[in-house]
Design a protein around this motif. Sequence first.
Motif, PDB file in Angstrom:
ATOM      1  N   ALA A 173       8.710  44.075  25.904  1.00 38.56           N
ATOM      2  CA  ALA A 173       9.628  43.004  25.494  1.00 38.56           C
ATOM      3  C   ALA A 173       8.946  41.669  25.755  1.00 38.56           C
ATOM      4  O   ALA A 173       7.831  41.608  26.284  1.00 38.56           O
ATOM      5  N   THR A 174       9.600  40.575  25.391  1.00 42.22           N
ATOM      6  CA  THR A 174       9.003  39.253  25.544  1.00 42.22           C
ATOM      7  C   THR A 174       9.899  38.339  26.385  1.00 42.22           C
ATOM      8  O   THR A 174      11.067  38.628  26.622  1.00 42.22           O
ATOM      9  N   ALA A 175       9.308  37.247  26.825  1.00 43.60           N
ATOM     10  CA  ALA A 175      10.030  36.178  27.526  1.00 43.60           C
ATOM     11  C   ALA A 175       9.323  34.877  27.196  1.00 43.60           C
ATOM     12  O   ALA A 175       8.130  34.876  26.862  1.00 43.60           O
ATOM     13  N   PHE A 176      10.029  33.771  27.282  1.00 40.35           N
ATOM     14  CA  PHE A 176       9.333  32.486  27.205  1.00 40.35           C
ATOM     15  C   PHE A 176       8.644  32.228  28.541  1.00 40.35           C
ATOM     16  O   PHE A 176       9.198  32.512  29.607  1.00 40.35           O
ATOM     17  N   ALA A 177       7.424  31.689  28.464  1.00 37.95           N
ATOM     18  CA  ALA A 177       6.646  31.432  29.678  1.00 37.95           C
ATOM     19  C   ALA A 177       6.075  30.019  29.668  1.00 37.95           C
ATOM     20  O   ALA A 177       4.861  29.825  29.577  1.00 37.95           O
ATOM     21  N   PRO A 178       6.956  28.996  29.769  1.00 32.94           N
ATOM     22  CA  PRO A 178       6.430  27.639  29.963  1.00 32.94           C
ATOM     23  C   PRO A 178       5.691  27.614  31.298  1.00 32.94           C
ATOM     24  O   PRO A 178       6.186  28.129  32.296  1.00 32.94           O
ATOM     25  N   HIS A 179       4.494  27.031  31.314  1.00 37.23           N
ATOM     26  CA  HIS A 179       3.610  27.212  32.466  1.00 37.23           C
ATOM     27  C   HIS A 179       4.205  26.714  33.772  1.00 37.23           C
ATOM     28  O   HIS A 179       4.339  27.464  34.744  1.00 37.23           O
ATOM     29  N   ALA A 180       4.566  25.433  33.834  1.00 37.48           N
ATOM     30  CA  ALA A 180       5.069  24.833  35.073  1.00 37.48           C
ATOM     31  C   ALA A 180       5.676  23.476  34.746  1.00 37.48           C
ATOM     32  O   ALA A 180       5.366  22.878  33.710  1.00 37.48           O
ATOM     33  N   PRO A 181       6.534  22.949  35.613  1.00 33.20           N
ATOM     34  CA  PRO A 181       7.108  21.633  35.356  1.00 33.20           C
ATOM     35  C   PRO A 181       6.061  20.533  35.161  1.00 33.20           C
ATOM     36  O   PRO A 181       6.300  19.578  34.415  1.00 33.20           O
ATOM     37  N   TYR A 182       4.909  20.648  35.807  1.00 30.28           N
ATOM     38  CA  TYR A 182       3.893  19.589  35.699  1.00 30.28           C
ATOM     39  C   TYR A 182       3.009  19.727  34.456  1.00 30.28           C
ATOM     40  O   TYR A 182       2.156  18.881  34.219  1.00 30.28           O
ATOM     41  N   THR A 183       3.210  20.792  33.664  1.00 33.94           N
ATOM     42  CA  THR A 183       2.414  20.945  32.435  1.00 33.94           C
ATOM     43  C   THR A 183       3.269  21.091  31.188  1.00 33.94           C
ATOM     44  O   THR A 183       2.749  21.391  30.115  1.00 33.94           O
ATOM     45  N   VAL A 184       4.597  20.889  31.319  1.00 29.75           N
ATOM     46  CA  VAL A 184       5.501  21.043  30.171  1.00 29.75           C
ATOM     47  C   VAL A 184       6.452  19.848  30.131  1.00 29.75           C
ATOM     48  O   VAL A 184       7.074  19.498  31.136  1.00 29.75           O
ATOM     49  N   SER A 185       6.560  19.228  28.957  1.00 28.86           N
ATOM     50  CA  SER A 185       7.397  18.041  28.777  1.00 28.86           C
ATOM     51  C   SER A 185       8.870  18.398  28.677  1.00 28.86           C
ATOM     52  O   SER A 185       9.237  19.553  28.423  1.00 28.86           O
ATOM     53  N   ASP A 186       9.718  17.382  28.840  1.00 25.13           N
ATOM     54  CA  ASP A 186      11.159  17.583  28.653  1.00 25.13           C
ATOM     55  C   ASP A 186      11.458  18.138  27.273  1.00 25.13           C
ATOM     56  O   ASP A 186      12.281  19.051  27.114  1.00 25.13           O
ATOM     57  N   ALA A 187      10.796  17.588  26.258  1.00 25.18           N
ATOM     58  CA  ALA A 187      11.072  18.017  24.883  1.00 25.18           C
ATOM     59  C   ALA A 187      10.753  19.497  24.694  1.00 25.18           C
ATOM     60  O   ALA A 187      11.522  20.240  24.055  1.00 25.18           O
ATOM     61  N   ASN A 188       9.633  19.947  25.253  1.00 26.94           N
ATOM     62  CA  ASN A 188       9.284  21.364  25.102  1.00 26.94           C
ATOM     63  C   ASN A 188      10.173  22.266  25.950  1.00 26.94           C
ATOM     64  O   ASN A 188      10.495  23.383  25.532  1.00 26.94           O
ATOM     65  N   PHE A 189      10.587  21.796  27.119  1.00 25.30           N
ATOM     66  CA  PHE A 189      11.547  22.572  27.901  1.00 25.30           C
ATOM     67  C   PHE A 189      12.867  22.720  27.142  1.00 25.30           C
ATOM     68  O   PHE A 189      13.504  23.787  27.170  1.00 25.30           O
ATOM     69  N   GLU A 190      13.287  21.670  26.465  1.00 28.69           N
ATOM     70  CA  GLU A 190      14.533  21.743  25.700  1.00 28.69           C
ATOM     71  C   GLU A 190      14.418  22.738  24.549  1.00 28.69           C
ATOM     72  O   GLU A 190      15.370  23.474  24.248  1.00 28.69           O
TER      73      GLU A 190
END
Length: 428
Positions: A173-190
């Motif tokens: 199965a899959t999951a989203f894996a944004p790397h970390a708060p210090y490498t991902v912007s608010d826009a991409n987290f949204e």
Amino acid sequence: MVPVEPHAVVLEDHAVAVKAGVIVDILPIADARARYAAAETVSRPESALIPGLVNAHTHNPMTLLRGIADDLPLMEWLQGHIWPVEAAVIGPQFVEDGITLAIAEMLRGGTTCANENYFFPDVQAAVYKRHGFRARVGLPVIDFPTAWAKTSDEYFDRAGEVHDLWRDDALVATAFAPHAPYTVSDANFERVRMLADQLDLPVHLHTHETAQEIADSIKQHGQRPLARLDRLGLVTDRLIAVHMTQLTDAEIALCAERGVSVVHCPESNLKLASGFCPACKLHHAGVNLAIGTDGCASNNDLDMFGETRTAAILAKAVADDASALDAFTSLRAATLGGAKALGFDAKVGSIEIGKQADLVCVDLGQIETQPVHHVVSQLIYATGRHQVGDVWIAGRAKLRERRLVDMDTAALIANARQWRERIAAIKR
């Protein structure tokens, strides 16, 4: 047999009946012999049967980077060594070969499921499926170009493609894996939050890993990382929060209230001097606790028996309480806790009728675990991964009496050695 659910139970002289990869009965051995005409019987009178261990956070392609940059703080290790070497070698073949080596190591250590966080998830998923290994594969999101994607749109487009390919698979199965708060912007987290909600996917994220991360977040965003994630709608029961060494009591309460799962990676955190996850506080607050090894570049192994022992012992020191994170609770974190974090707890994580037969037989008859006064105490505080004798995933034998099934050990070692030479040439 240690079923994990119900909690703190050990069943003596019991058997599991498996049909078509599913557990159909759990009963005394004598009753099993009378009731069933088995096509195959496996008898291990000196062993304990447990659910397969769940490695709830790992970067398995990095098995090929084991030991290349040790004894360094996190950011120097990452920016000065790991990322430059990765940039030179990363690609589909690196990912395929690293994961194949990792699968062999994990099976030999009783791990039957991994929560993967790396690039080229399309390759990852195919390799896990080929070897019949259960995994949740992360769909990477990061704010700079990599060999996998160059722009934010490309990261999300490719994530969607990989998810569509594997959305109905029985093992992967899959999951989203944004790397970390210090490498991902608010826009991409949204965007991650919106798509995770739409697709019903977990979000697998490193966060609150170091004190420096907290200080930088306050300076840049005016908030601690968890508060920022909460503002962006990500602190929910979908969140798999990894490391979590820097937590206030209020943040622990928030995680409990929202159903966040926390993955404790004690050996990586100790080795990188990142801090101490308050595992006992999290457990007592009602937070689902899982165990992960992290990657071999920072651990340097995928040994879930060793990791769980470290988690149990470290918890006692951090809590100043010798009863903290007892043996049963630690085993639960390494099995059902991990399965719950991944959203797989309806399928695996405990030995229950109707669940998939992801099972591990551990030989307690060896010198290192004699005499056996308490089975679960021996599993957590004395057992080494070399005592794993047999492993099944969905009822299929993957390790039989310490021998890998359908994997060529000599070829794996030879391939790892050629990667060593290639990486050594880059470092020169």
